[in-house]
Write an enzyme that holds these catalytic residues in place. Sequence first.
Site, PDB file in Angstrom:
ATOM      1  N   PRO A 131      -5.819  -1.539  -0.963  1.00  0.00           N
ATOM      2  CA  PRO A 131      -5.372  -1.013  -2.255  1.00  0.00           C
ATOM      3  C   PRO A 131      -4.670  -2.008  -3.180  1.00  0.00           C
ATOM      4  CG  PRO A 131      -3.862  -0.332  -0.557  1.00  0.00           C
ATOM      5  CD  PRO A 131      -4.977  -1.075   0.138  1.00  0.00           C
ATOM      6  N   CYS A 132      -5.428  -2.949  -3.706  1.00  0.00           N
ATOM      7  CA  CYS A 132      -4.848  -3.924  -4.635  1.00  0.00           C
ATOM      8  C   CYS A 132      -4.416  -3.260  -5.944  1.00  0.00           C
ATOM      9  CB  CYS A 132      -5.811  -5.080  -4.878  1.00  0.00           C
ATOM     10  SG  CYS A 132      -7.440  -4.596  -5.424  1.00  0.00           S
ATOM     11  N   HIS A 133      -4.899  -2.043  -6.200  1.00  0.00           N
ATOM     12  CA  HIS A 133      -4.477  -1.324  -7.405  1.00  0.00           C
ATOM     13  C   HIS A 133      -2.996  -0.945  -7.349  1.00  0.00           C
ATOM     14  CE1 HIS A 133      -5.684   1.940  -4.643  1.00  0.00           C
ATOM     15  NE2 HIS A 133      -4.794   2.674  -5.280  1.00  0.00           N
TER      16      HIS A 133
END
Length: 165
Positions: A131-133
Amino acid sequence: MYFTRFDSPLGEITVYSDGAALCALHLTGQKHGIPKGAAEEKAELLLFAVTKKWLKDYFDGRIPEEVPPLRLKGTQFQKDVWQALMKIPYGETLRYKDLAEQIAKHRGIKKMSAQAIGQAAGKNRILLLVPCHRLIGSDGSLTGFAAGIERKRWLLEHEGIEYQK
């Protein structure tokens, strides 16, 4: 390499696997992340069924339980960043600079650049599951996301995360 496609609230998602692990998750219009080489469409892989359930749970607002096996390809530094990203809980964020401090401490060095963290996060080929968001700027603002800032905004709002607008 195999692939299949799923519809999502963010548009079509193409998922790639080597048959044993998930290698990439690509949103239509994303800047990069498609594995090189030929791929055969093979929707019946068990791994794709597990991934589809994960995506369905996520988009239905549930915290997914079973994460499919992932094949993270990159430098050791990138893998360290991606592993750290996977520890950011659903519904929470982390500032780039805070992750830089964590990685520096883990590597036994005094300092690490938040920009280096951003560059490694930008090479993430398995969006959503890695989850780089959930990475945000020091002031809480939204910064880069390979699939676009609007999608990053949607994902954070979907998880009930407040951020600097």
